[in-house]
Design a protein around this motif. Structure first.
Motif, short mmCIF file in Angstrom:
data_model
loop_
_atom_site.label_atom_id
_atom_site.label_comp_id
_atom_site.label_asym_id
_atom_site.label_seq_id
_atom_site.Cartn_x
_atom_site.Cartn_y
_atom_site.Cartn_z
N ASN A 226 0.12 -2.46 3.61
CA ASN A 226 0.60 -1.38 2.76
C ASN A 226 -0.50 -0.78 1.89
O ASN A 226 -0.21 -0.03 0.96
CB ASN A 226 1.75 -1.87 1.88
N GLU B 15 -3.98 1.55 1.62
CA GLU B 15 -4.70 2.63 2.31
C GLU B 15 -6.19 2.27 2.31
O GLU B 15 -6.93 2.61 1.41
CB GLU B 15 -4.48 3.96 1.59
N ASP C 224 -1.09 -2.66 -2.93
CA ASP C 224 -0.10 -1.91 -2.16
C ASP C 224 0.04 -0.50 -2.70
O ASP C 224 0.17 -0.28 -3.92
CB ASP C 224 1.25 -2.61 -2.20
N GLY C 225 0.01 0.47 -1.77
CA GLY C 225 0.16 1.86 -2.16
C GLY C 225 -1.08 2.48 -2.75
O GLY C 225 -1.05 3.63 -3.19
N ARG C 226 -2.18 1.75 -2.74
CA ARG C 226 -3.43 2.25 -3.32
C ARG C 226 -4.52 2.34 -2.25
O ARG C 226 -4.44 1.71 -1.21
CB ARG C 226 -3.92 1.34 -4.44
N ASP D 266 -9.01 3.82 -7.62
CA ASP D 266 -7.64 4.32 -7.52
C ASP D 266 -6.90 3.89 -8.77
O ASP D 266 -6.42 2.75 -8.88
CB ASP D 266 -6.95 3.80 -6.27
#
Length: 240
Positions: free
Chosen positions: A172, A174, A152-154, A184
């Motif tokens: 969530n 990317e 999530d968020g990566r 990442d």
């Protein structure tokens, strides 16, 4: 005054490989062979490997599926298809895995769709992730990482032939369509199967230096991709 170059990351010595019935062989053995070669060089001399599974029984690369392609959690279920493959013997279970693991490698494969695998691997990834220095997923191993919430968020990628099914599980995340691998922070995700070799060699270059990565690839007689955006398989996404 010119700024000093960032120090190289410290070598990694404690690596864990997660396996489960139906893991994709090259997802695991591609990076493993690169690490095997590295371990024979001075840079990797202190490396230790743990092979981690639900039990200490041998873990096959095949898993039983029904006629509709649904994974059967009983590997010998009547009417199940599959059975050709290899098996590896774990050194640890999820309950006994070393506490000092620095890196986990998670392969993909048909078995990532198994409810039993999800129920055992996902909590393990979720619990261990904060303490890891690195997490590497190959192929649909990203499915398990996405379910664990650690992507999530990566930025991340996965096998293009399974793109829609995997990315739907990580709203969530990317997701990067055109990528051989994605880095990442401490998370490295590889595209499909053979991409795990390129991802692992790129990770070796990051941690141990480009010369070590090159010599590792040379010993393997492997022509590596050094451009993470070089992805000849993106077209498969549009056909889903």
């Amino acid at each position: 005054m010119a700024s000093l170059p960032a120090p190289a990351p410290a070598p990694v010595t404690r690596i864990g490989l997660v396996v489960f019935p139906g893991f994709q062989a090259l997802d695991a053995f591609g990076p493993m062979d690169a690490l095997n070669v590295l371990s024979e060089a001075p840079a990797g001399a202190a490396m230790m490997l743990s092979v981690i599974a639900r039990t200490l029984d041998a873990v096959p690369t095949y898993v039983a599926v029904d006629a509709d392609g649904q994974v059967l959690d009983d590997d010998k279920a009547a009417g199940g298809l599959g059975g050709f493959g290899q098996a590896v013997v774990p050194t640890h279970t999820f309950a006994t895995a070393p506490e000092d693991l620095e890196m986990l490698i998670v392969p993909g494969g048909t078995g990532t769709r198994s409810a039993r695998t999800v129920a055992t691997v996902v909590p393990f990834l979720r619990e261990r992730f904060p303490r890891l220095r690195y997490l590497m997923t190959v192929c649909t191993g990203a499915r398990l990482a996405a379910l664990a919430g650690v992507l999530d968020g990566r930025r991340a990628t996965t096998n293009k032939s399974c793109w829609s099914a995997v990315t739907a599980l990580g709203p969530n995340v990317e997701w990067v369509r055109s990528a051989r691998w994605v880095e990442d922070g401490k998370v490295w995700t590889a595209s499909g199967v053979s991409a795990g070799i390129d991802c692992c060699l790129a990770w070796i270059a990051c941690v141990y230096g480009e010369s070590v990565a090159k010599s590792t690839a040379d010993v393997m007689e492997y022509v590596r991709s050094v451009d993470p955006t070089e992805d000849p398989f993106t077209w498969m996404i549009d056909s889903q």
